[in-house]
Design an enzyme around this catalytic site. Structure first.
Site, mmCIF file in Angstrom:
data_model
loop_
_atom_site.group_PDB
_atom_site.id
_atom_site.type_symbol
_atom_site.label_atom_id
_atom_site.label_comp_id
_atom_site.label_asym_id
_atom_site.label_seq_id
_atom_site.Cartn_x
_atom_site.Cartn_y
_atom_site.Cartn_z
ATOM 1 N N VAL A 213 1.040 -1.083 0.139
ATOM 2 C CA VAL A 213 0.049 -0.122 0.121
ATOM 3 C C VAL A 213 0.966 1.456 -0.134
ATOM 4 O O VAL A 213 1.729 1.331 0.810
ATOM 5 C CB VAL A 213 -0.983 0.069 1.284
ATOM 6 N N ASP A 214 0.567 2.196 -1.077
ATOM 7 C CA ASP A 214 1.264 3.432 -1.003
ATOM 8 C C ASP A 214 0.649 4.184 0.146
ATOM 9 O O ASP A 214 -0.441 4.016 0.489
ATOM 10 C CB ASP A 214 1.080 4.120 -2.182
#
Length: 624
Positions: free
Chosen positions: A304-305
């Site tokens: 996940v960014d």
């Protein structure tokens, strides 16, 4: 649209003929003729289907039924022939009805497309067909009407029901500058909207196209079973022929043909895929197709960014500390906000928003000067107010508190009056309120959560600690994120990547599943992502993975039922007691059972992902 009534018409006529045969004297010529007619009426469409398949060099399951039914007629087993064809036709009709029921999500989307619009030309409203609209047109949308285009609100306020787009049941409040989408409903107010995307370019049209393709896309399991059936059907015919020659029992051979029909096996995969993808579409989760559905069910690591995914993507006021007891926290914040009104620094807006959120009045500052790399100094009510580093102060305060805030990943600044420190304010990119629940839900499903960000190590680790993610990788460039995904895959993980689709494009392409979040505002994301979450809600990710797992689990259960049915019936034939008609009856019962289990996927299971009050991050608050 005419196929279903015609199919049910065949079933109805054949059934009435069978009933007519039963109510006439048994063994009479009329009774036999009625039963033969029932077999012909039900068997003719099956024979045409088998012939069409043979022309394409495919030996279909329909051929097994046709051969068995014709053989039963030659053996003068009128009831067996009629029962086999009638039951098979009934099963086909039920399958088609079920597939249409599971495709209802697509029908709902198509029905959601508006046909007409009110366009303003020379200031006057005109009703036109939606295909006549062009980008740049201004359309008028009144309470209770559909929005006909994707566009931006020029004027007006209202509540827009976007459930067809995002699965959200609560209308979204819209104001000038906000984006609206074709096919949504205005539930209150009146809007003037400038068209940006119209017709086939609209988000709704792209969704319809995406769901159409996805529901027709085949899963790997389905493709394998189709290849298997190409050999299975001829093999059954050869085996039945061999049994007939060896036992000289033609009735046994024909019964084996019927018993070996894998009807439930054929319907098990497509009905599950269509139901799963259709359910997801209703809930604002677009899955690209059956193959991606199966892959999503295996995902055990999510990269996940941080910015814009786990966090809001913009700085917010987090802390206000008082250093001089002559001032209150509100005094410190008000002075800082007034000074920042003269600043163009990106963090200034966060301070001003924080002050307004507390209801503080912020006046304009007429005399101020920015100090490059240090902060800003302004004249306020006859005092020199500074916001920034300690270099702007005459006396140096204890740096412990400032250092602590910086270690937490927050940008801390001194607030000074006439060169003396009176307080400290801090801003930071805050955690989304729904992020903790999403991470917990992923952990409950046994999925590792890995944060990958280009942000500083201190900031990343602070947020990771609050969210309890499993791994943190900070200071990454796009190629570093790509390398991270590859490393996870080399370690045996099936990886999903959630990013903004710009600097994360290489990693998204490398991941087993690329996920776009908030895709309602990005048509390109709808076209390119393997999973597109229409609503900008992180908890939709674990929901999507859960839906994929339920769908694959359903496929496995239905395949097991289909195989077990064939095995038990074959045993029944070999050991006696199972006739041709009884075998077909059990087959169709197994088809109905498989369909019923697959239809359970259509039940609404989307949990409420509205963040609870207790779910908000403590970093989103401003301690006094």
């Amino acid at each position: 649209m005419t196929t279903i009534p015609r199919t049910w018409g065949v079933v109805a006529v054949s059934g009435l003929l069978i009933i007519g045969s039963f109510i006439t004297p048994s063994g009479s010529l009329l009774s036999d003729l009625l039963m033969i007619a029932a077999a012909v009426v039900a068997g003719w469409p099956i024979a045409m289907s088998a012939l069409h398949a043979l022309r394409s060099r495919v030996v279909s399951i329909d051929l097994l039924v046709v051969v068995a039914a014709i053989g039963a007629l030659f053996l003068q087993n009128w009831w067996e022939s009629a029962a086999v064809t009638f039951l098979f036709a009934l099963g086909k009709a039920l399958e088609r009805a079920t597939m249409n029921r599971t495709r209802q999500a697509l029908s709902d989307l198509v029905d959601a497309a508006p046909d007409v619009a009110t366009v303003l030309r020379d200031g006057q409203p005109h009703t036109v067909e939606t295909w006549e609209l062009v980008p740049g047109d201004v359309v008028l949308v009144k309470n209770g009407e559909q929005v006909p285009v994707d566009g931006h609100i020029i004027s007006g306020h209202g509540g827009v029901d976007e459930s067809t787009m995002t699965g959200e049941s609560v209308p979204a409040e819209k104001a000038p500058g906000d984006e609206v989408f074709a096919g949504t409903w205005l539930r209150s107010g009146i809007l003037r909207v400038e068209a940006v995307r119209v017709g086939s370019d609209s988000t709704l049209a792209r969704i319809i196209h995406r769901v159409e393709d996805a529901q027709d896309d085949k899963a790997r399991t389905q493709t394998f079973l189709e290849k298997f059936s190409r050999w299975y059907t001829p093999g059954v015919m050869v085996a039945a022929g061999a049994v007939g020659l060896l036992t000289r029992d033609i009735n046994l051979a024909l019964t084996l043909l019927v018993i070996a029909c894998p009807g439930a096996l054929v319907i098990a995969i497509p009905v599950s895929i269509v139901a799963g993808i259709g359910r997801g579409a209703r809930d604002g989760v677009l899955i690209k197709g059956g193959e991606y559905l199966e892959t999503s069910a295996r995902v055990d690591a999510v990269v996940v960014d941080k910015t814009g995914t786990l966090t809001h993507g913009r700085p917010e006021l987090t802390d206000v500390d008082v250093l001089d007891p002559a001032y209150s926290a509100d005094d410190v914040l008000e002075l800082a906000a007034r000074a920042e009104t003269a600043s163009e620094h990106p963090l200034a807006e966060a301070v001003i928003r924080g002050a307004r959120a507390r209801g503080l009045s912020i006046g304009q500052v007429h005399t101020a000067r920015p100090v490059t790399g240090r902060g800003i100094v302004a004249q306020i009510d006859g005092h020199l107010v500074s916001v920034g580093s300690a270099d702007l102060l005459d006396s140096v305060p204890d740096p412990t508190r400032l250092r602590h805030l910086n270690e937490l990943g927050r940008t801390a600044m001194y607030v000074g009056v006439d060169g003396e420190p009176v307080g400290i304010i801090a801003v930071a990119d805050t955690i989304r309120a729904d992020a903790p629940a999403a991470v917990r839900a992923l952990h409950e499903k046994g999925v590792r959560v890995i944060m990958a960000t280009g942000d500083a190590e201190a900031v990343a680790r602070t947020i990771a600690a609050e969210l309890n993610v499993d791994e943190v990788h900070a200071g990454l460039l796009p190629e570093d994120k790509l390398a991270l995904v590859r490393q996870l895959q080399e370690r045996g993980h099936t990886v999903a990547m959630v990013g903004d689709g710009v600097n994360d494009t290489p990693a998204l392409a490398q991941a087993d599943i690329g996920v776009a979040m908030g895709a309602a505002g990005s048509p390109a994301a709808i076209d390119t992502a393997d999973i597109a979450l229409m609503a900008d809600r992180l908890p939709r990710l674990p929901y999507a993975l859960g839906l994929a797992r339920r769908t694959v689990r359903t496929m496995r259960v239905t395949i097991s039922i289909a195989l077990a049915t064939v095995a038990l019936l074959l045993a029944g034939v070999l050991f006696g007691g199972v006739t041709m008609s009884l075998g077909m009856l059990v087959h169709e019962a197994s088809v109905l059972l498989v369909i019923g289990i697959a239809m359970l996927l259509l039940r609404p299971t989307l949990p409420s992902d509205e963040p609870a009050a207790s779910g908000a991050s403590p970093r989103a608050t401003v301690p006094a």
